[in-house]
Design a protein around this motif. Structure first.
Motif, PDB file in Angstrom:
ATOM      1  N   ASN B  19       0.855  -1.173   0.000  1.00  0.00           N
ATOM      2  CA  ASN B  19       0.000   0.000   0.000  1.00  0.00           C
ATOM      3  C   ASN B  19       0.895   1.228   0.000  1.00  0.00           C
ATOM      4  N   CYS B  20       0.623   2.142  -0.910  1.00  0.00           N
ATOM      5  CA  CYS B  20       1.452   3.356  -0.972  1.00  0.00           C
ATOM      6  C   CYS B  20       0.540   4.548  -1.144  1.00  0.00           C
ATOM      7  N   SER B  21       0.661   5.536  -0.278  1.00  0.00           N
ATOM      8  CA  SER B  21      -0.102   6.767  -0.507  1.00  0.00           C
ATOM      9  C   SER B  21       0.839   7.954  -0.373  1.00  0.00           C
ATOM     10  N   ARG B  22       0.602   8.944  -1.206  1.00  0.00           N
ATOM     11  CA  ARG B  22       1.514  10.086  -1.243  1.00  0.00           C
ATOM     12  C   ARG B  22       0.798  11.347  -0.813  1.00  0.00           C
ATOM     13  N   ASN B  23       1.603  12.384  -0.576  1.00  0.00           N
ATOM     14  CA  ASN B  23       1.083  13.704  -0.245  1.00  0.00           C
ATOM     15  C   ASN B  23       0.155  13.659   0.967  1.00  0.00           C
ATOM     16  N   ILE B  24       0.643  13.079   2.054  1.00  0.00           N
ATOM     17  CA  ILE B  24      -0.202  12.954   3.223  1.00  0.00           C
ATOM     18  C   ILE B  24       0.156  13.974   4.299  1.00  0.00           C
ATOM     19  N   LEU B  25       1.348  14.581   4.193  1.00  0.00           N
ATOM     20  CA  LEU B  25       1.721  15.595   5.176  1.00  0.00           C
ATOM     21  C   LEU B  25       1.612  16.970   4.528  1.00  0.00           C
ATOM     22  N   ASN B  26       1.053  17.895   5.276  1.00  0.00           N
ATOM     23  CA  ASN B  26       0.740  19.210   4.723  1.00  0.00           C
ATOM     24  C   ASN B  26       1.972  20.080   4.544  1.00  0.00           C
ATOM     25  N   ARG B  27       2.877  20.098   5.551  1.00  0.00           N
ATOM     26  CA  ARG B  27       3.977  21.051   5.532  1.00  0.00           C
ATOM     27  C   ARG B  27       5.192  20.550   4.769  1.00  0.00           C
ATOM     28  N   ALA B  28       5.301  19.260   4.596  1.00  0.00           N
ATOM     29  CA  ALA B  28       6.482  18.737   3.906  1.00  0.00           C
ATOM     30  C   ALA B  28       6.391  19.036   2.419  1.00  0.00           C
ATOM     31  N   HIS B  29       7.557  19.099   1.746  1.00  0.00           N
ATOM     32  CA  HIS B  29       7.544  19.318   0.294  1.00  0.00           C
ATOM     33  C   HIS B  29       7.109  18.061  -0.443  1.00  0.00           C
ATOM     34  N   GLY B  30       7.301  16.954   0.180  1.00  0.00           N
ATOM     35  CA  GLY B  30       6.840  15.702  -0.405  1.00  0.00           C
ATOM     36  C   GLY B  30       6.753  14.666   0.698  1.00  0.00           C
ATOM     37  N   SER B 225       8.174  -2.918  -8.850  1.00  0.00           N
ATOM     38  CA  SER B 225       8.312  -1.689  -9.615  1.00  0.00           C
ATOM     39  C   SER B 225       7.048  -1.435 -10.442  1.00  0.00           C
ATOM     40  N   ASP B 226       6.368  -2.512 -10.855  1.00  0.00           N
ATOM     41  CA  ASP B 226       5.075  -2.325 -11.518  1.00  0.00           C
ATOM     42  C   ASP B 226       4.085  -1.675 -10.567  1.00  0.00           C
ATOM     43  N   PHE B 227       4.079  -2.177  -9.319  1.00  0.00           N
ATOM     44  CA  PHE B 227       3.152  -1.613  -8.334  1.00  0.00           C
ATOM     45  C   PHE B 227       3.453  -0.135  -8.099  1.00  0.00           C
ATOM     46  N   LEU B 228       4.749   0.176  -7.944  1.00  0.00           N
ATOM     47  CA  LEU B 228       5.148   1.554  -7.663  1.00  0.00           C
ATOM     48  C   LEU B 228       4.716   2.470  -8.813  1.00  0.00           C
ATOM     49  N   ARG B 229       4.972   2.016 -10.026  1.00  0.00           N
ATOM     50  CA  ARG B 229       4.626   2.837 -11.177  1.00  0.00           C
ATOM     51  C   ARG B 229       3.112   3.056 -11.244  1.00  0.00           C
ATOM     52  N   LYS B 230       2.361   1.975 -11.010  1.00  0.00           N
ATOM     53  CA  LYS B 230       0.906   2.062 -11.094  1.00  0.00           C
ATOM     54  C   LYS B 230       0.378   3.042 -10.044  1.00  0.00           C
ATOM     55  N   SER B 231       0.907   2.929  -8.822  1.00  0.00           N
ATOM     56  CA  SER B 231       0.355   3.768  -7.758  1.00  0.00           C
ATOM     57  C   SER B 231       0.769   5.227  -7.957  1.00  0.00           C
ATOM     58  N   LEU B 232       1.964   5.463  -8.499  1.00  0.00           N
ATOM     59  CA  LEU B 232       2.363   6.839  -8.766  1.00  0.00           C
ATOM     60  C   LEU B 232       1.496   7.428  -9.872  1.00  0.00           C
ATOM     61  N   LYS B 233       1.215   6.624 -10.896  1.00  0.00           N
ATOM     62  CA  LYS B 233       0.419   7.098 -12.033  1.00  0.00           C
ATOM     63  C   LYS B 233      -0.989   7.474 -11.594  1.00  0.00           C
ATOM     64  N   SER B 234      -1.632   6.573 -10.842  1.00  0.00           N
ATOM     65  CA  SER B 234      -3.035   6.803 -10.486  1.00  0.00           C
ATOM     66  C   SER B 234      -3.150   8.050  -9.627  1.00  0.00           C
ATOM     67  N   GLN B 235      -2.151   8.288  -8.753  1.00  0.00           N
ATOM     68  CA  GLN B 235      -2.267   9.469  -7.914  1.00  0.00           C
ATOM     69  C   GLN B 235      -1.970  10.746  -8.677  1.00  0.00           C
ATOM     70  N   LEU B 236      -1.124  10.621  -9.709  1.00  0.00           N
ATOM     71  CA  LEU B 236      -0.869  11.803 -10.530  1.00  0.00           C
ATOM     72  C   LEU B 236      -2.157  12.235 -11.226  1.00  0.00           C
ATOM     73  N   GLN B 237      -2.903  11.242 -11.707  1.00  0.00           N
ATOM     74  CA  GLN B 237      -4.139  11.588 -12.398  1.00  0.00           C
ATOM     75  C   GLN B 237      -5.147  12.201 -11.439  1.00  0.00           C
ATOM     76  N   SER B 238      -5.216  11.677 -10.217  1.00  0.00           N
ATOM     77  CA  SER B 238      -6.196  12.211  -9.275  1.00  0.00           C
ATOM     78  C   SER B 238      -5.781  13.591  -8.778  1.00  0.00           C
ATOM     79  N   ASP B 239      -4.462  13.890  -8.817  1.00  0.00           N
ATOM     80  CA  ASP B 239      -4.001  15.216  -8.388  1.00  0.00           C
ATOM     81  C   ASP B 239      -4.520  16.307  -9.319  1.00  0.00           C
ATOM     82  N   SER B 240      -4.504  16.001 -10.627  1.00  0.00           N
ATOM     83  CA  SER B 240      -4.790  17.059 -11.582  1.00  0.00           C
ATOM     84  C   SER B 240      -6.283  17.368 -11.679  1.00  0.00           C
TER      85      SER B 240
END
Lengths: 314, 240
Positions: B19-30, B225-240
């Protein structure tokens, strides 16, 4: 300071007037300004600036018994990298979980004298890392049977404090530290102790030992510890397709990919340590590193055996 | 080789649920959270900040890793992890884009149930992507455990780690997709992801066992690495 090989490396624009001071300055300046290119031109000729072939380690010496006050000690030198290791034995109460095992505490120190990168008052970053690597290697290799350090099951056991001081840090710190640690253990003599009337363990100094206390002697004479499957290591630096064995500090700082292989005397892998680095290690490269280490541990075993037999003659 | 059933019913090659989720902390740059079964690590990236630390090359960006254990103070083990992570991340980041800057990566262990270091490397990698730090490629980390009989398991739990004879933490480069033909991306006849970035082993094993670990780790890293790529991609789409 510079030998003939380096004169060959003269920059192209200079006429080949080797020998005069001017051209020597050029090599020196080239080395400082373009260290990587300076090395690459050497490597292309299968030679290193200190005139070693790529796969040769520096001259290695081991001297046992360097610290008279310690129970076991050794001074190991690989090139100019110098390590002083000393062991002090103390009696402790073993833990409840492991009542008949002794204990080994390993500490690696880098005082400011060892390198210009270490400043007084500020501990070196690598010291705790090397310290951790050493204790992992020594304990997991099974070189020392901890049961041998037991005195009275559940009551008393030996605690071995092994301290390693780096006197000169010129690359391959772990190799030199491990060699000095192994040598110190092979020099270690466990002191004579006996049980007194209160059931406590007391150390016997040599003068006291007139036989009146031998009723409860736990170990009656000084004894050596048995070492099985001794681990030895070799550090290599990877750069492009080159493998440089036993790097100096300069080589380590210029070419950043370092691989340390630890093998024991039955050629089993104790550790293969590659912390990052710009070069990706392919399987064949790792196999080459292991092969180089196999050759090196034979040399190191001979050096250690010679040092031990030298001590026995004295 | 007979199938050994693991305590949690997995097969030897099976990884725990990722399970990987990104952008969960408000003040951090990443920031990113990486979960591998019950092992959970939180990574935050701050930077690039101006200036490098002492003894660092000011012509390059400096990477700093701060390891925060679940409880208590940091000891030698944590210092070692910091050093390994720092060198690993240095080798995947492009350090010449932001010279004379420092990027701090704070790794907070939330729960340790085995394979902690690989989990932290994966979390840090996702956090670096989230912060937009320039990188050459991603890295995926995996833990292989070796039993006395030469039996190999991947992604062990804490209990399995303790019972096994030896283990290896391996970090591989992520497989890249590029417009180049496949032959062009080969390095000496091997794809790039076959080289290892980092290797740390504990315990005695045969050299052949280690090579076997490499092989199995490499196969599993493709899945990761497939999982990582997939999870990064899906979150990029939801960001925009």
């Amino acid at each position: 300071m510079f030998c003939g090989k380096e004169d060959k490396l003269e920059t192209m624009e200079l006429p080949n007037d080797s020998g005069d001071l001017g051209s020597e300055m050029e090599v020196d300046a080239f080395r400082r300004l373009f260290p990587l290119r300076f090395y690459e031109r050497h490597l292309a000729e299968s030679i290193r600036p200190d005139a070693r072939p790529l796969s040769r380690a520096r001259d290695t010496t081991v001297a046992l018994g360097a610290v008279a006050s310690a129970n076991g000690s050794a001074l190991a030198k690989i090139g100019s990298t110098t390590m002083l290791a000393a062991i002090k034995m103390e009696v402790m109460t073993p833990s409840v979980e492991l009542p008949d095992e002794g204990c080994i505490a390993i500490e690696f120190h880098m005082p400011p004298i060892c390198s210009p990168l270490v400043r007084p008052g500020r501990p070196a970053e690598v010291a705790p890392v090397v310290s951790k690597q050493l204790s992992d290697t020594i304990l997991s290799s099974g070189m020392i049977n901890l049961k041998e350090l037991s005195l009275v099951s559940g009551k008393a056991a030996w605690m071995a404090y092994l301290d390693i001081y780096c006197l000169d840090a010129d690359g391959a710190l772990f190799d030199a530290a491990l060699l000095s640690a192994v040598a110190a253990f092979s020099h270690l003599q466990i002191p004579v102790v006996s049980l007194n009337d209160d059931g406590k363990i007391v150390m016997l100094s040599e003068e006291q030992d007139d036989g009146n206390l031998d009723k409860g002697a736990v170990n009656k004479e000084k004894r050596k510890i048995a070492l099985s499957s001794i681990p030895f290591s070799l550090t290599c630096v990877l750069h492009k397709n080159y493998i440089l064995a036993d790097p100096t500090a300069e080589e380590e700082s210029i070419m950043e990919t370092v691989v340390t292989v630890v093998l024991d005397s039955s050629n089993q892998l104790v550790s293969l340590y590659k912390p990052g680095g710009p070069v990706l290690a392919r399987t064949s490269v790792l196999q080459d590193c292991v092969a180089l280490t196999r050759q090196r541990i034979k040399e190191l075993q001979n050096i250690l055996d010679e040092a031990i037999s030298g001590m026995e003659v004295d | 080789m007979g199938e050994m059933v693991r305590e949690d019913g997995r097969t030897a090659n099976q990884l725990r649920p990722l399970n990987c989720s990104r952008n969960i902390l408000n003040r951090a740059h990443g920031s990113a959270r990486w979960r591998q079964g019950d092992t959970e690590v939180l990574a935050a990236v701050y930077g690039p900040k101006a200036g490098t630390k002492k003894n660092e090359n000011p012509e390059k960006a400096c990477i700093e890793v701060i390891w925060k254990p679940q409880s208590g103070q940091i000891g030698k083990l944590e210092k070692e992890y910091e050093m390994i992570m720092k060198k690993t991340l240095q080798s995947i980041c492009i350090l010449t884009v932001n010279p004379n800057t420092t990027t701090s990566i704070v790794v907070q262990v939330v729960h340790d149930d085995g394979a902690l270091l690989p989990c932290a490397v994966n979390a840090a990698c996702a956090a670096l992507v989230d912060a937009g730090i320039p990188m050459k490629h991603l890295a995926v980390a995996i833990c292989c455990c070796l039993a006395e009989s030469g039996y190999l398991i991947l992604d062990p739990t804490k209990l399995e780690e303790q019972n096994m004879k030896s283990l290896a933490y391996l970090v591989f480069p992520n497989s890249t997709t590029s417009v180049c033909t496949e032959e062009a991306s080969l390095v000496d006849g091997e794809p790039m992801e076959h080289g290892i970035i980092t290797s740390v082993t504990h315990g005695v094993m045969l050299v052949d066992n280690y090579l076997h670990c490499l092989e199995r780790g490499r196969a599993a890293s493709a899945k990761l690495s497939d999982f990582l790529r997939k999870s990064l991609k899906s979150q990029l789409q939801s960001d925009s």
